[in-house]
Structure formats: structure tokens, C-alpha cells
Scaffold this active site. Structure first.
Site, PDB file in Angstrom:
ATOM      1  N   THR A 241      54.566  -0.417 -11.322  1.00 34.87           N
ATOM      2  CA  THR A 241      56.026  -0.092 -10.470  1.00 34.87           C
ATOM      3  C   THR A 241      56.652   0.818 -11.247  1.00 34.87           C
ATOM      4  OG1 THR A 241      55.673  -2.080  -9.365  1.00 34.87           O
ATOM      5  CG2 THR A 241      57.820  -1.140  -9.425  1.00 34.87           C
TER       6      THR A 241
ATOM      7  N   LYS B 165      64.375  -4.737 -13.523  1.00 31.06           N
ATOM      8  CA  LYS B 165      63.899  -3.498 -13.643  1.00 31.06           C
ATOM      9  C   LYS B 165      63.525  -2.598 -12.548  1.00 31.06           C
ATOM     10  CE  LYS B 165      59.595  -2.237 -13.545  1.00 31.06           C
ATOM     11  NZ  LYS B 165      58.326  -2.095 -13.594  1.00 31.06           N
TER      12      LYS B 165
ATOM     13  N   LYS C  39      57.016   0.996  -2.434  1.00 29.79           N
ATOM     14  CA  LYS C  39      57.355  -0.392  -3.290  1.00 29.79           C
ATOM     15  C   LYS C  39      58.796  -0.725  -3.319  1.00 29.79           C
ATOM     16  CE  LYS C  39      56.246  -3.873  -5.871  1.00 29.79           C
ATOM     17  NZ  LYS C  39      55.594  -3.661  -7.162  1.00 29.79           N
TER      18      LYS C  39
END
Length: 289
Positions: free
Chosen positions: A98, A241, A173
């Protein structure tokens, strides 16, 4: 059978690489920054290990990576002894990290210039999804490369879809994480409210989970939230994050993400409480402190 490399054997990559070997039947070589982890994987799955990403990638048809962030990804691809230094022509690099859409586009351009392909392919489903081989994979890149890679990716996935050109997988995502952030906060507030009102949370969830309020988060997290157990799952550090990537991209494209920004700050408070490695469902702990 294809020749495959997998770079990064963390909580996700270890099992994903294993499925490529056992389910896919591929010849798999792994690289991990901590060599002992690669040695353990090679012994468990009767696979091969390499001492650098370049060594792992050399002469492979497909090279996968699943690392921590943009900087880690650059290091294992274009850094010293990076995989891009050894990729053969027409091979496909599939990144399950990711990361940002920006680095996906950057690496796709470098791959094209060197005569091979790059797909950004972040996953959803967490550690359990990786272990059980039922991840959802959202892919960005060229359709021809995607169609070649799809049967290989399916070794660890339940659903694989092409979202658009390079970067589209990472953007999808981001949508996923934005939705989860709001859902978990809503679930935390609902359980908190129910407790304060003196309701039996088991009974409440048993009813509302079958209606419009139902979600994966509700079905899979309400019990541990109700019991105050958070020492498992997708860590708060990782979610922050991911939400940071979302908020940076939103600043770039002009999207308004007020709830996402607020929930990100709630997670910051949980980090201050010592919950950096707690599951993301720990938003309830912040309400109950």
C-alpha cells in the site's frame, strides 16, 4: 508453472508467497531484509532464497513485492541491488504494497523504459485474508500485463480486478481505507453509546448486523471491541500511514475528507496512549478512556 520472486516476507507477504508456491505450483524465490525470515520460508515451503532483490528477480517471469512504504519500495526496486536492475524483458513486476499512486506511476514509467511491466496491486483482507488466500487485489496498469498476471495473483486472492492505468490500484486502496476509517469510528461510537445506555451489546449487534448497519467490521470486530481486546490485527501505525497517503492525495486532487482527517487524529491519540500496535478497532478505547 512460472518462475516467481517475492520480495518482503512480513505478516502479509510470508503467506502470499507461500500460496504462490503451494496453490500456484510456481517455482518461487524469496528475498527478505531479515535473512532468517527468508531461510524459514524456504525451509517451510521448499522454496529458494536470495540475498538481494536483484538476485531474486533475475530471470523471473513475475516479481512480487510487499514492503512497508514508498521509501522501502524504491529501495527494493531501483536502489542498490534493487530488482529493477535484474528484470528480464517482458517480465511483470507486481507490487502489493500500500503506497502512493505517485510512486506507482514513477515505477511503471521506469519499467516501461527498461522493457518490462509494472502493476500496482495493493490488497485488502488483512493478515487473515493473506493466510487463507482470500485477499482482494485492486490493480493498476496495462490490460495485457494484467491478464498475464491475473492467474498467478489468484493463488492468494479471492477477487482480482483491473481498476485502470498505473496508479489506479493505489487510488482504489485509498478509497477502501477511507471507507474503513469511517465505518470503524461509527461502530466504536455505536458500541460506546449502547454500553452507556445499558444495552446488551451481543443482542444489539445480533439484530442490527442483519440490517442496513451491517458490515465486515461489525461482524468481525464487535466481540473483541466489546471485550476491550486490541492486541491483534491491522495496526494503528499502519492505518495512520495509509490515511496519510489518502490525505496527501486528497490535497492533490481537491477531495474533501473531513471524517478521514478526524479519524486520523483519533488514531494519533491512540498512539499516544501506547496503542501503536493495537488493531484499528481500538477507536473504542479512545472513547472509553
Amino acid at each position: 508453472m512460472a518462475t516467481v520472486a517475492f520480495i518482503g516476507l512480513g505478516v502479509m507477504g510470508y503467506s502470499m508467497a507461500g500460496h504462490l508456491k503451494t496453490r500456484g505450483g510456481h517455482d518461487v524465490t524469496v528475498y527478505n531484509r531479515t535473512t532468517a525470515k527468508a531461510e524459514k520460508w524456504a525451509k517451510e515451503f521448499s522454496g529458494n532464497l536470495a540475498l538481494t532483490p536483484a538476485e531474486a528477480a533475475r530471470d523471473k517471469d513475475f516479481v512480487f513485492s510487499c514492503v512497508g512504504n514508498d521509501d522501502d519500495l524504491r529501495q527494493v526496486t531501483t536502489g542498490k541491488d534493487g530488482a529493477f536492475r535484474a528484470m528480464k524483458r517482458n517480465a511483470i513486476f507486481i507490487d502489493n504494497t500500500t503506497a502512493s499512486a505517485e510512486i506507482a506511476r514513477e515505477l511503471a514509467a521506469k519499467a516501461q523504459a527498461q522493457g518490462f511491466h509494472f502493476l500496482d496491486a495493493p490488497v485488502s483482507g488483512g493478515q487473515a485474508g493473506a493466510e487463507n488466500g482470500v485477499l482482494t487485489v485492486m490493480v493498476g496498469g496495462e490490460e495485457t500485463a494484467f491478464e498475464r498476471a491475473r492467474p498467478v495473483i489468484e493463488a492468494y486472492a479471492r477477487s482480482v480486478g483491473l481498476m485502470g492505468p498505473s496508479g489506479a490500484g493505489q487510488l482504489t486502496k485509498m478509497v477502501n481505507q477511507i471507507c474503513i476509517a469511517g465505518l470503524v469510528q461509527g461502530l466504536a461510537e455505536g458500541i460506546h453509546f449502547g454500553k452507556q445506555a445499558g444495552l446488551d451489546i451481543e443482542k444489539v449487534i445480533g439484530v442490527i448486523s442483519k440490517g442496513a448497519a451491517g458490515s465486515w467490521q461489525m461482524e468481525n470486530r464487535y466481540k473483541t471491541m466489546n471485550e476491550g481486546k486490541y492486541d491483534f490485527g491491522f495496526a494503528v501505525d499502519w492505518m495512520r500511514k495509509d490515511l496519510g497517503i489518502c490525505l496527501t492525495e486528497a490535497n492533490r486532487n481537491g477531495a474533501a475528507l473531513p471524517v478521514t482527517a478526524l479519524v486520523d487524529q483519533f488514531y494519533k491519540e491512540i498512539q499516544k496512549m501506547g496503542g501503536s500496535r493495537w488493531d484499528t478497532s481500538s477507536l473504542l478505547a479512545l472513547l472509553e478512556r
